[in-house]
Enzyme design. Structure first.
Site, PDB file in Angstrom:
ATOM      1  N   GLY A  26       0.789  -1.148   0.186  1.00  0.00           N
ATOM      2  CA  GLY A  26       0.110  -0.094   0.182  1.00  0.00           C
ATOM      3  C   GLY A  26       0.991   1.230  -0.030  1.00  0.00           C
ATOM      4  N   ASN A  27       0.226   2.376  -0.285  1.00  0.00           N
ATOM      5  CA  ASN A  27       0.895   3.567  -0.087  1.00  0.00           C
ATOM      6  C   ASN A  27       0.180   4.694   0.285  1.00  0.00           C
ATOM      7  OD1 ASN A  27      -0.255   4.114  -2.952  1.00  0.00           O
ATOM      8  ND2 ASN A  27       1.235   2.316  -3.320  1.00  0.00           N
ATOM      9  N   GLY A  42       8.745   0.170  -2.172  1.00  0.00           N
ATOM     10  CA  GLY A  42       9.270  -1.114  -1.674  1.00  0.00           C
ATOM     11  C   GLY A  42       9.378  -1.438  -0.295  1.00  0.00           C
ATOM     12  N   GLU A  72       2.976   3.944  -7.263  1.00  0.00           N
ATOM     13  CA  GLU A  72       1.838   4.799  -7.486  1.00  0.00           C
ATOM     14  C   GLU A  72       1.883   6.264  -7.453  1.00  0.00           C
ATOM     15  OE1 GLU A  72      -0.289   3.232  -8.987  1.00  0.00           O
ATOM     16  OE2 GLU A  72      -0.675   1.039  -8.266  1.00  0.00           O
TER      17      GLU A  72
END
Length: 214
Positions: A26-27, A42, A72
């Site tokens: 996720g981010n 990462g 993303e």
């Protein structure tokens, strides 16, 4: 900037602890004036150090420092460029939301909190992650949608605060979970649009919504 980093650090750990993401799956990002800070590519979200959040200029996309931003990045930039009112963007791969979306179904209103707090959900058909094509699709919905469900991929939530964006993510996943479980018992009764509108007009829900933006 210190407040932004503190919020990112707090909610990155919350995302992992709550099971909304696994490891580096996720981010998240937050606006800081003309810039944003985003999780590095990462990294396990719970292990990001305060100095490792990546600074990016929102308009130009220029990246500062030597650490690579999330893959993303384009998707996050699209959200901030299209909607100047938001300060936080979350992207996760929550199990039930991905499961429901992969069937082509939408996540319905089954209990009060979801329709009361989340007024607009967009559904985006599968587009290869990390691409400009996905960023363009996201940009088409960023001005209005609080939640975007990416079929066979995950969920994006936009908030005026990180607390709000995180709550939207929690509600979306809980709604998907309730829906998935209800299928074991023959399906669920959905709340009608009239019932959803009545919930949104409750003074208690309006007050709670206000608290999320503070």
């Amino acid at each position: 900037m210190s407040h932004v980093i503190e919020q990112l650090d707090k909610y990155a750990k919350e995302l992992v602890a709550s099971g909304l993401v696994v490891g580096a799956g996720g981010n998240l990002s937050m606006r800081d004036g003309d810039y944003m800070y985003i999780s590095p590519s990462g990294y396990d979200l719970k292990e990001i150090k305060k100095e490792e959040w990546v600074k990016v200029h929102i308009i130009s996309g220029e990246v500062y420092g030597s650490i690579k931003p999330s893959s993303e990045l384009l998707m996050h930039l699209a959200c901030f460029r299209e909607n100047e009112e938001i300060t936080a963007v979350l992207h996760a791969h929550p199990t039930y939301s991905v499961s429901v979306s992969s069937t082509g179904k939408e996540i319905p209103a089954l209990f009060p909190d979801f329709p009361a707090m989340v007024k607009d959900v967009a559904y985006i058909d599968y587009v290869i992650p990390t691409t400009e094509l996905l960023a363009n699709e996201v940009a088409n919905h960023a001005q209005k949608a609080q939640v975007m469900v990416l079929r066979n991929h995950g969920v994006i939530t936009l908030g005026k605060t990180m607390k709000e964006a995180y709550f939207f993510m929690q509600l979306t996943e809980e709604s998907a979970k309730v829906f998935a479980i209800s299928q074991l018992f023959g399906g669920a009764r959905h709340l009608t649009e009239e019932e959803c509108e009545a919930l949104r007009n409750l003074s208690s829900e309006k007050f709670r919504s206000k608290l999320l933006k503070e």
